[in-house]
Each structure stands twice: as structure tokens, then as C-alpha cells.
Scaffold this motif. Structure first.
Motif, PDB file in Angstrom:
ATOM      1  N   VAL A 225      40.391  44.756  41.219  1.00  0.00           N
ATOM      2  CA  VAL A 225      39.184  43.947  41.034  1.00  0.00           C
ATOM      3  C   VAL A 225      38.204  44.677  40.117  1.00  0.00           C
ATOM      4  N   GLN A 226      37.982  45.956  40.398  1.00  0.00           N
ATOM      5  CA  GLN A 226      37.055  46.728  39.571  1.00  0.00           C
ATOM      6  C   GLN A 226      37.549  46.841  38.129  1.00  0.00           C
ATOM      7  N   LEU A 227      38.842  47.013  37.941  1.00  0.00           N
ATOM      8  CA  LEU A 227      39.396  47.073  36.588  1.00  0.00           C
ATOM      9  C   LEU A 227      39.185  45.749  35.858  1.00  0.00           C
TER      10      LEU A 227
ATOM     11  N   GLU B 197      41.635  52.371  29.720  1.00  0.00           N
ATOM     12  CA  GLU B 197      40.563  51.370  29.701  1.00  0.00           C
ATOM     13  C   GLU B 197      39.201  52.040  29.831  1.00  0.00           C
ATOM     14  N   LEU B 198      39.105  53.026  30.697  1.00  0.00           N
ATOM     15  CA  LEU B 198      37.852  53.754  30.849  1.00  0.00           C
ATOM     16  C   LEU B 198      37.516  54.516  29.571  1.00  0.00           C
ATOM     17  N   ALA B 199      38.493  55.164  28.981  1.00  0.00           N
ATOM     18  CA  ALA B 199      38.254  55.915  27.741  1.00  0.00           C
ATOM     19  C   ALA B 199      37.764  54.986  26.634  1.00  0.00           C
ATOM     20  N   GLU B 200      38.347  53.807  26.535  1.00  0.00           N
ATOM     21  CA  GLU B 200      37.913  52.852  25.516  1.00  0.00           C
ATOM     22  C   GLU B 200      36.470  52.406  25.765  1.00  0.00           C
TER      23      GLU B 200
ATOM     24  N   VAL C 115      31.737  50.857  32.286  1.00  0.00           N
ATOM     25  CA  VAL C 115      32.050  52.230  32.697  1.00  0.00           C
ATOM     26  C   VAL C 115      31.750  52.415  34.182  1.00  0.00           C
ATOM     27  N   ALA C 116      30.647  51.836  34.646  1.00  0.00           N
ATOM     28  CA  ALA C 116      30.273  51.967  36.060  1.00  0.00           C
ATOM     29  C   ALA C 116      31.309  51.329  36.975  1.00  0.00           C
ATOM     30  N   GLN C 117      32.003  50.309  36.519  1.00  0.00           N
ATOM     31  CA  GLN C 117      33.078  49.693  37.307  1.00  0.00           C
ATOM     32  C   GLN C 117      34.391  50.453  37.156  1.00  0.00           C
ATOM     33  N   LEU C 118      34.641  50.941  35.959  1.00  0.00           N
ATOM     34  CA  LEU C 118      35.947  51.550  35.673  1.00  0.00           C
ATOM     35  C   LEU C 118      36.105  52.954  36.260  1.00  0.00           C
ATOM     36  N   ARG C 119      35.024  53.726  36.315  1.00  0.00           N
ATOM     37  CA  ARG C 119      35.148  55.089  36.866  1.00  0.00           C
ATOM     38  C   ARG C 119      35.702  55.091  38.299  1.00  0.00           C
ATOM     39  N   PRO C 120      35.095  54.338  39.221  1.00  0.00           N
ATOM     40  CA  PRO C 120      35.662  54.351  40.573  1.00  0.00           C
ATOM     41  C   PRO C 120      37.043  53.704  40.637  1.00  0.00           C
TER      42      PRO C 120
END
Length: 72
Positions: free
Chosen positions: A4-6, A49-52, A22-27
Motif C-alpha cells: 500500500v505504501q509503495l 523506487e525510493l532512490a528515484e 519519499v515519506a511513504q517509500l522509506r517505511p
């Protein structure tokens, strides 16, 4: 929960809301790595995805650290 977060993170990035993405992807990355292991392809995809999102948010150094860490 990581899925879901991704998904939310990807949608936010597509809207140009990179800091929120970024705030969603980190966790999501942390959950994915915990549940499937750091070496799992799904974990690698989440890190990509987070790196992008970090790169698009203007944090090239953060993206580079994330990618460099994936190589070790």
C-alpha cells in the motif's frame, strides 16, 4: 502494508509530490526488507523506487547512498 505504501508513494511521485512520496517509500522499503529480506528482488525494486523519488526530490546524495548500499 508495504504494498500500500509503495503504491501511494509511486502515485505521489507521479504527481510530482516527491517529498511526500519519499515519506511513504522509506517505511515501505524497511517493511519490505524486513519481511522478504534485503536480497529479495521485491526489496530491490522498492529501494529503486525510493532512490528515484529521492533523486527527483533533489536529494541526489541520498539516492546515491541508497544505491551504493544496495551493491554491498
Amino acid at each position: 502494508m508495504a504494498d500500500v505504501q509503495l503504491g501511494i508513494g509511486a502515485a505521489l511521485a507521479l504527481q510530482g509530490r516527491f517529498d511526500e512520496a519519499v515519506a511513504q517509500l522509506r517505511p515501505a522499503v524497511a517493511l519490505r526488507e524486513r519481511d522478504r529480506g534485503r536480497d529479495h528482488p521485491d526489496s530491490a525494486q522498492a529501494r529503486a523506487e525510493l532512490a528515484e523519488a529521492l533523486l527527483l526530490a533533489g536529494d541526489a546524495a541520498g539516492a546515491e547512498v541508497l544505491v551504493a548500499g544496495a551493491r554491498t
